[in-house]
Write an enzyme that holds these catalytic residues in place. Structure first.
Site: not given
Ligand code: NAP
Length: 255
Positions: A17-18, A178, A214
């Protein structure tokens, strides 16, 4: 919406979606594939799919939270009913664990003080989610004449790069969440490639580079389209292409 042919390839991109996933979905659609826009939020997924259709692509939203195995199985069921097979899986959905902070600025990921719950959450999405989604759709990939799996990793996954005290990653903050999650994704990539080599499924990991999204509060120097290029290249490999490899736009990345 363009008319679909029997030969038209079907691609699923998670977290499409992004960001990089959305750019990869757009590039795959531009190459004529039917693209399933995986998104955990149905509204955000439909908005992205509608934008891809407006640009001339054949795109459909597919609700898929990679940490929710029920939605992974339901998504596979929908693909089976509607398309009968899957040609490309891009495991793109990922989280840094630190909100909108670049992984390299994430003080809360420093090993000696990291919150173990955060590590678990990051692995849940970046590692376990990949296994859940891959296994849910693998029977559909096996129905493809040229199945491809791309795991969206990171240069930070490279033990060779991050372990070099004089290397390009020496200045970055150590990360226990991460970075290890992406290193585990590298190991998974090799293990899936080993299992599926005899079946002609090409499985590779992609390092998109430092991309403005983002996930790093748009501090990256590459555009999502630039970051997605290597993902799309690995998703569209010819027969005889590499499997069990790790690639950036510049070429192979050391493990
Ligand atoms: P992004 O803009 O934050 O996009 C992340 C995507 O993943 C969003 O669509 C997000 O959905 C989705 N997602 C997160 N958790 C999910 C879940 N449980 N189920 C389904 N979707 C989920 O970040 P990005 O930079 O494009 O990151 C995409 C991939 O590239 C990640 O795997 C990331 O680790 C990797 N990567 C990025 C960079 C970089 O510089 N940006 C560098 C190396 C690797 P929501 O919108 O619902 O949150």
């Amino acid at each position: 919406m363009s008319e679909r042919t029997a030969q038209q390839k079907i691609a699923l991109v998670t977290g499409a979606n992004k960001g990089i996933g959305r750019a990869a979905a757009g590039q795959l659609a531009a190459r004529g594939m039917t693209v399933l826009v995986g998104a955990r939020d149905p509204r955000r997924g439909e908005e992205a799919a509608a934008a891809l259709r407006a640009a001339g692509g054949d795109a459909h939203a597919l609700t898929l939270d990679v940490t929710d195995h029920t939605t992974a199985r339901a998504a596979a069921q929908r693909i089976r009913e509607r398309f009968g097979r899957l040609d490309v899986l891009v495991n793109n959905a990922g989280v840094t664990g630190s909100g909108q902070v670049s992984p390299q600025d994430a003080h809360d990921q420093v090993p000696s003080s990291v919150d173990l719950n955060m590590v678990r959450e990051v692995f849940e999405t970046n590692v376990f989610g990949v296994i859940a989604v891959t296994n849910a759709v693998l029977p559909l990939l096996r129905r493809s004449p040229a199945p491809r799996i791309v795991n969206v990793s990171s240069h930070a996954a490279s033990l060779a790069l991050t372990g070099d005290p004089d290397g390009p990653f020496a200045a970055l903050l150590p990360s226990a969440a991460y970075t290890p999650s992406k290193a585990a994704l590298s190991a998974l990539t090799v293990q899936y490639a080993n299992e599926l080599r005899k079946d002609g499924v090409l499985v590779n990991a992609a390092a998109p580079g430092f991309v403005a999204t983002d996930s790093n509060d748009h501090t990256g120097h590459l555009t999502p389209a630039q970051g997605a290029a290597v993902v799309v290249r690995l998703a569209t490999l010819d027969a005889g292409g590499p499997t069990g490899g790790f690639f950036g736009e510049e070429g192979p990345v050391p493990w």
